[in-house]
Scaffold this motif. Structure first.
Motif, short mmCIF file in Angstrom:
data_model
loop_
_atom_site.label_atom_id
_atom_site.label_comp_id
_atom_site.label_asym_id
_atom_site.label_seq_id
_atom_site.Cartn_x
_atom_site.Cartn_y
_atom_site.Cartn_z
N SER A 119 0.87 -1.31 0.15
CA SER A 119 -0.43 0.29 -0.41
C SER A 119 1.11 1.43 -0.02
O SER A 119 0.80 2.32 -0.51
CB SER A 119 -1.16 0.07 1.20
OG SER A 119 -1.88 -0.67 0.84
N TYR A 120 2.03 1.51 0.87
CA TYR A 120 2.80 2.37 1.02
C TYR A 120 3.44 3.00 -0.56
O TYR A 120 3.13 3.63 -0.57
CB TYR A 120 3.73 1.66 1.99
CG TYR A 120 4.73 3.09 2.20
CD1 TYR A 120 4.41 4.29 2.46
CD2 TYR A 120 6.28 2.92 0.86
CE1 TYR A 120 4.96 5.29 2.86
CE2 TYR A 120 6.62 4.15 1.21
CZ TYR A 120 6.80 5.48 2.57
OH TYR A 120 7.57 6.35 2.67
N SER A 166 2.97 5.96 -2.80
CA SER A 166 4.22 7.01 -3.06
C SER A 166 4.70 7.42 -4.56
O SER A 166 4.40 8.20 -5.68
CB SER A 166 5.86 6.37 -2.94
OG SER A 166 6.40 5.15 -3.20
N VAL A 186 1.61 10.14 0.24
CA VAL A 186 2.13 9.59 0.67
C VAL A 186 1.76 10.02 2.35
O VAL A 186 1.19 9.23 3.15
CB VAL A 186 3.91 8.86 0.89
CG1 VAL A 186 4.18 8.76 2.18
CG2 VAL A 186 4.55 8.63 0.33
N PHE A 226 -1.73 9.20 3.45
CA PHE A 226 -1.69 7.99 3.91
C PHE A 226 -1.38 7.90 5.58
O PHE A 226 -1.94 7.16 5.44
CB PHE A 226 -1.20 7.32 2.38
CG PHE A 226 -0.72 5.88 2.86
CD1 PHE A 226 -1.33 4.46 2.84
CD2 PHE A 226 0.44 4.87 3.58
CE1 PHE A 226 -1.81 3.50 3.54
CE2 PHE A 226 0.79 4.08 3.53
CZ PHE A 226 -0.30 2.83 4.35
N MET A 227 0.02 8.29 5.51
CA MET A 227 0.62 8.41 7.21
C MET A 227 -0.27 9.24 7.60
O MET A 227 -0.47 8.44 8.75
CB MET A 227 1.96 9.14 6.82
CG MET A 227 3.14 8.64 5.72
SD MET A 227 3.15 6.50 6.28
CE MET A 227 4.71 7.10 7.21
N THR A 282 -2.37 5.58 9.46
CA THR A 282 -1.48 5.07 9.46
C THR A 282 -1.39 5.91 11.27
O THR A 282 -1.44 5.29 12.10
CB THR A 282 -0.14 5.14 9.37
OG1 THR A 282 -0.06 5.07 7.79
CG2 THR A 282 0.36 4.37 10.34
#
Length: 190
Positions: free
Chosen positions: A110-111, A115, A120, A123-124, A128
């Motif tokens: 996924s990461y 990217s 990113v 997402f983070m 996360t």
């Protein structure tokens, strides 16, 4: 088989009481730590869902396009990993033998896609951060008797919940089911 039910929202004083109900997990005993995390994920799943939605909405409000991209990528990778785990023998064996590595591989995939698409940071933050908060709570929160009882009912198949289905898809429930099956077989032989 029981129907799928969302667990009730646990009261705030049960979910986040004082320091007496939290303790550092024993990192030398990974099976016990994993059991604590799985138990808490099942017991507090509705609270965790509410926490994730709040963080998700805040980040989504700040960056809607990045949030949509993150949701699409993570959903696609997760669905593809579940499909591959069910239909490809080699991946299914890897998932059973290394459940934590399988989840890590899904997260890394996924990461990597995030990217490539340039989202990113969304997402983070949106994905996360809630996962990190949930994992930290599930790792440090000690279980109580109600928690253990609810988890035994889920493991025995008397209750089904969305988190139980998710953990089963990730290969995290099989060990608990095998323990229950062994226990029941032992009792039947007696």
């Amino acid at each position: 088989m029981a129907k799928v039910e969302l667990t009730p929202v646990r009261p705030w004083d049960d979910f986040f009481p004082g320091a007496e109900r939290f303790a550092k997990p024993d990192v030398r005993d990974l099976a016990k730590w994993n059991n604590r995390v799985v138990s808490n994920l099942l017991y507090y799943q509705t609270n965790y869902l509410a926490l994730a939605i709040v963080v998700f909405l805040i980040v989504g409000f700040l960056n809607p396009l990045g949030m949509f991209t993150a949701m699409a990528v993570v959903s696609g990778v997760f669905l593809a990993s579940v499909w591959a785990g069910e239909n490809k023998a080699a991946i299914n064996n890897f998932k059973r033998q290394n459940p934590a590595a399988f989840v890590f591989a899904v997260m890394v995939a996924s990461y990597m896609l995030m990217s490539l698409l340039g989202s990113v940071m969304v997402f983070m933050t949106a994905i996360t951060l809630p996962l990190a908060l949930i994992f930290a709570h599930a790792s440090f929160r000690l279980r109580n008797m109600k928690n253990k009882l609810e988890n035994k009912m889920e493991g025995a198949g008397l209750k089904r919940s969305p988190m139980g289905i998710l953990l089963e898809a990730l290969g995290q429930q099989e060990e608990n089911l095998q323990k229950i099956q062994t226990f029941l077989e032992g009792k039947l032989k007696e």
